[in-house]
Scaffold this active site. Structure first.
Site, mmCIF file in Angstrom:
data_model
loop_
_atom_site.group_PDB
_atom_site.id
_atom_site.type_symbol
_atom_site.label_atom_id
_atom_site.label_comp_id
_atom_site.label_asym_id
_atom_site.label_seq_id
_atom_site.Cartn_x
_atom_site.Cartn_y
_atom_site.Cartn_z
ATOM 1 N N ARG A 121 3.784 -48.795 -21.371
ATOM 2 C CA ARG A 121 4.518 -48.848 -20.095
ATOM 3 C C ARG A 121 5.316 -47.576 -19.800
ATOM 4 O O ARG A 121 6.287 -47.589 -19.037
ATOM 5 C CB ARG A 121 5.449 -50.056 -20.036
ATOM 6 C CG ARG A 121 4.714 -51.375 -20.181
ATOM 7 C CD ARG A 121 5.544 -52.531 -19.687
ATOM 8 N NE ARG A 121 4.806 -53.766 -19.796
ATOM 9 C CZ ARG A 121 4.816 -54.538 -20.873
ATOM 10 N NH1 ARG A 121 5.542 -54.212 -21.925
ATOM 11 N NH2 ARG A 121 4.104 -55.648 -20.888
ATOM 12 N N LYS A 143 1.848 -36.898 -9.237
ATOM 13 C CA LYS A 143 0.650 -37.691 -8.951
ATOM 14 C C LYS A 143 -0.254 -37.627 -10.169
ATOM 15 O O LYS A 143 -0.633 -36.550 -10.613
ATOM 16 C CB LYS A 143 -0.093 -37.117 -7.745
ATOM 17 C CG LYS A 143 0.443 -37.593 -6.426
ATOM 18 C CD LYS A 143 -0.569 -37.253 -5.347
ATOM 19 C CE LYS A 143 -0.079 -37.691 -3.988
ATOM 20 N NZ LYS A 143 -1.032 -37.299 -2.927
ATOM 21 N N GLU A 185 -5.874 -24.083 -2.499
ATOM 22 C CA GLU A 185 -4.575 -24.754 -2.329
ATOM 23 C C GLU A 185 -3.493 -23.762 -1.873
ATOM 24 O O GLU A 185 -2.615 -24.109 -1.082
ATOM 25 C CB GLU A 185 -4.130 -25.444 -3.626
ATOM 26 C CG GLU A 185 -5.014 -26.607 -4.071
ATOM 27 C CD GLU A 185 -4.814 -27.906 -3.267
ATOM 28 O OE1 GLU A 185 -3.988 -27.945 -2.342
ATOM 29 O OE2 GLU A 185 -5.538 -28.882 -3.588
ATOM 30 N N LYS A 221 6.107 -27.054 -2.335
ATOM 31 C CA LYS A 221 5.767 -28.371 -2.879
ATOM 32 C C LYS A 221 7.024 -29.108 -3.342
ATOM 33 O O LYS A 221 7.191 -30.300 -3.091
ATOM 34 C CB LYS A 221 4.786 -28.222 -4.043
ATOM 35 C CG LYS A 221 4.447 -29.567 -4.660
ATOM 36 C CD LYS A 221 3.007 -29.775 -4.910
ATOM 37 C CE LYS A 221 2.717 -31.235 -5.208
ATOM 38 N NZ LYS A 221 1.403 -31.438 -5.776
ATOM 39 N N GLU A 231 4.907 -40.324 -0.898
ATOM 40 C CA GLU A 231 4.000 -40.141 0.231
ATOM 41 C C GLU A 231 4.171 -41.190 1.331
ATOM 42 O O GLU A 231 3.202 -41.739 1.844
ATOM 43 C CB GLU A 231 2.553 -40.144 -0.285
ATOM 44 C CG GLU A 231 1.626 -39.276 0.539
ATOM 45 C CD GLU A 231 0.318 -39.012 -0.181
ATOM 46 O OE1 GLU A 231 0.147 -37.890 -0.649
ATOM 47 O OE2 GLU A 231 -0.507 -39.924 -0.279
ATOM 48 N N ARG A 235 5.173 -36.086 2.692
ATOM 49 C CA ARG A 235 4.270 -35.589 1.648
ATOM 50 C C ARG A 235 2.819 -35.531 2.102
ATOM 51 O O ARG A 235 2.018 -34.768 1.564
ATOM 52 C CB ARG A 235 4.406 -36.453 0.371
ATOM 53 C CG ARG A 235 3.639 -35.863 -0.805
ATOM 54 C CD ARG A 235 4.018 -36.481 -2.140
ATOM 55 N NE ARG A 235 3.226 -35.884 -3.204
ATOM 56 C CZ ARG A 235 3.473 -36.012 -4.488
ATOM 57 N NH1 ARG A 235 4.509 -36.716 -4.893
ATOM 58 N NH2 ARG A 235 2.701 -35.434 -5.387
ATOM 59 N N ASN A 239 -1.765 -32.949 2.176
ATOM 60 C CA ASN A 239 -3.172 -33.354 2.186
ATOM 61 C C ASN A 239 -3.992 -32.652 3.258
ATOM 62 O O ASN A 239 -5.132 -33.048 3.524
ATOM 63 C CB ASN A 239 -3.286 -34.869 2.387
ATOM 64 C CG ASN A 239 -2.672 -35.626 1.233
ATOM 65 O OD1 ASN A 239 -2.738 -35.183 0.105
ATOM 66 N ND2 ASN A 239 -2.050 -36.749 1.534
ATOM 67 N N HIS A 242 -7.682 -32.275 2.896
ATOM 68 C CA HIS A 242 -8.075 -33.093 1.747
ATOM 69 C C HIS A 242 -8.904 -34.322 2.090
ATOM 70 O O HIS A 242 -9.736 -34.736 1.294
ATOM 71 C CB HIS A 242 -6.836 -33.523 0.957
ATOM 72 C CG HIS A 242 -6.343 -32.453 0.018
ATOM 73 N ND1 HIS A 242 -5.906 -31.233 0.463
ATOM 74 C CD2 HIS A 242 -6.236 -32.413 -1.336
ATOM 75 C CE1 HIS A 242 -5.530 -30.496 -0.577
ATOM 76 N NE2 HIS A 242 -5.723 -31.186 -1.679
ATOM 77 N N HIS A 246 -12.125 -34.231 0.089
ATOM 78 C CA HIS A 246 -12.488 -35.226 -0.934
ATOM 79 C C HIS A 246 -13.885 -35.790 -0.691
ATOM 80 O O HIS A 246 -14.642 -36.029 -1.629
ATOM 81 C CB HIS A 246 -11.477 -36.375 -0.962
ATOM 82 C CG HIS A 246 -10.213 -36.042 -1.704
ATOM 83 N ND1 HIS A 246 -9.048 -36.759 -1.543
ATOM 84 C CD2 HIS A 246 -9.934 -35.081 -2.599
ATOM 85 C CE1 HIS A 246 -8.104 -36.238 -2.308
ATOM 86 N NE2 HIS A 246 -8.616 -35.218 -2.961
ATOM 87 N N HIS A 258 -12.604 -28.394 -6.334
ATOM 88 C CA HIS A 258 -11.642 -29.033 -5.422
ATOM 89 C C HIS A 258 -11.162 -28.050 -4.344
ATOM 90 O O HIS A 258 -11.187 -28.352 -3.151
ATOM 91 C CB HIS A 258 -10.463 -29.572 -6.233
ATOM 92 C CG HIS A 258 -9.390 -30.199 -5.395
ATOM 93 N ND1 HIS A 258 -9.578 -31.380 -4.719
ATOM 94 C CD2 HIS A 258 -8.126 -29.799 -5.103
ATOM 95 C CE1 HIS A 258 -8.476 -31.685 -4.054
ATOM 96 N NE2 HIS A 258 -7.586 -30.744 -4.270
#
Ligand code: MG
Length: 348
Positions: A121, A143, A185, A221, A231, A235, A239, A242, A246, A258
């Site tokens: 956990r 993330k 990026e 960032k 997000e 945030r 993206n 993206h 993706h 990517h």
């Protein structure tokens, strides 16, 4: 040494940037975690280059050091790899007070962070990103996650590292292809938040000022993540490129990098919104030129309907609607909501 502090809702931590930091990282790790045992997670490309340097520093500081190496590549970013790491941790009796270290690129950081978020956990973890993409982007912000056969990052958690240690010297061993990957990026940060960065990249060679470029990107960032860790709103601007990127990445079965897919995605969306009158005309050409300068091919090599179809499943969508991040002009963003079924039409 350059230092940035991330003040996210769930945690506060530092990002340290310095050439040669890898060999001195033990000191900073010691100051930021209580662990006695450390498990370094790395991949088959990075481990031969940097594992010994990191390990020997840590041993000198009295840590018990273990390592687990997985096969390099996006194809390893799945629950099978995660499960093997859980087993390695259990076999070596890691408890909740111990720590894992991600030594590698984005895939390594995402997997390791997810393991850290879920093993017992939650245990501490440290990011030591070694690629441009992970240094400017994925190592910061918490993330974590893995891909499933249905798409990228479909299983994951928001989970922040204890510290991020960036040694730009590790970029010296990066191939041109992976440097370009990270530049996808970097250019994105210019597009969404900084005309100044965009122009700097146009007029200079990013490689020659890479420490400064990393700092500028991470400052953007950091500011975004500090305001919106999960997000809920702001945030989302990270993206840009993206949603479609993706889809392209998935259609290529991850054979395209990517950053390359983000570049294609930025160009595609910008072209569409320029046509709709949302984006200032000429913007797409500017993005294409800058991408090409940094060896990023922006040709759209897949069927538009297929890309749109795949983008419908994007987890950033809600119900029937899709949130598209758009740049009205370089350095600014807005969210443009469209019906998922309209996507193919506006891209066409
Ligand atoms: Mg990205």
């Amino acid at each position: 040494m350059k230092k940035l502090t991330v003040n996210a809702m769930s945690a506060t931590y530092d990002i340290l940037i310095e050439k040669g930091l890898l060999k001195n990282s033990a000191e900073y790790i010691k100051n930021n975690v209580k662990a006695e045992k450390l498990m370094i997670i790395s991949d088959s490309n990075v481990a031969p280059l940097y594992l010994d340097t990191l390990k020997s520093g840590l041993l000198q500081y009295g840590f018990s050091v273990y390592s687990h190496i997985f096969t390099a590549g996006e194809k390893s970013k799945n629950l099978t790899t995660v499960s093997k790491i859980y087993d390695a941790l259990s076999e070596n009796e890691f408890t909740r007070k111990d720590c894992v270290i991600a030594l590698g690129g984005g895939v390594c950081g995402d997997i390791t962070g997810f393991v850290a978020a879920t093993y017992m956990r939650g245990i501490d973890f440290i990011q030591i990103p070694t690629t441009l993409l992970s240094q400017v982007d994925s190592s910061v912000g918490g993330k974590t996650g893995v891909d499933t056969s249905y798409g990228k990052n479909l299983v994951g958690a928001f989970y922040q590292p204890k510290i991020v240690l960036i040694d730009p010297d590790t970029l010296d061993t990066l191939s041109e292809h992976y440097f370009a990957d990270g530049m996808g990026e970097v250019i994105k940060y210019g597009c969404i938040k900084s005309r100044e960065l965009f122009d700097f990249l146009k007029e200079n060679d990013a490689k020659e000022s890479i420490e400064e470029v990393i700092l500028i990107c991470l400052r953007i960032k950091r500011d975004v993540v500090s305001e919106d860790e999960r997000e809920a709103g702001l945030r989302m601007i990270l993206n840009f490129g993206h949603t479609l990127g993706h889809s392209i990445e998935k259609l290529s079965e991850f054979s395209l990098s990517h950053g390359e897919c983000v570049a294609k995605g930025m160009v595609m969306i910008s072209k569409a919104t320029e046509k709709l009158g949302i984006t200032k005309s000429g913007t797409t050409d500017e993005i294409i030129k800058l991408c090409e300068k940094y060896s990023l091919n922006t040709d759209i090599c897949y069927d538009i309907d297929a890309i749109a179809e795949s983008a419908k499943n994007d987890k950033k969508g809600s119900g029937k609607m899709l949130n598209l991040v758009v740049t009205p002009k370089i350095g600014e963003t807005l969210i443009h909501k469209i019906d998922k079924n309209e996507l193919a039409q506006i891209l066409g």
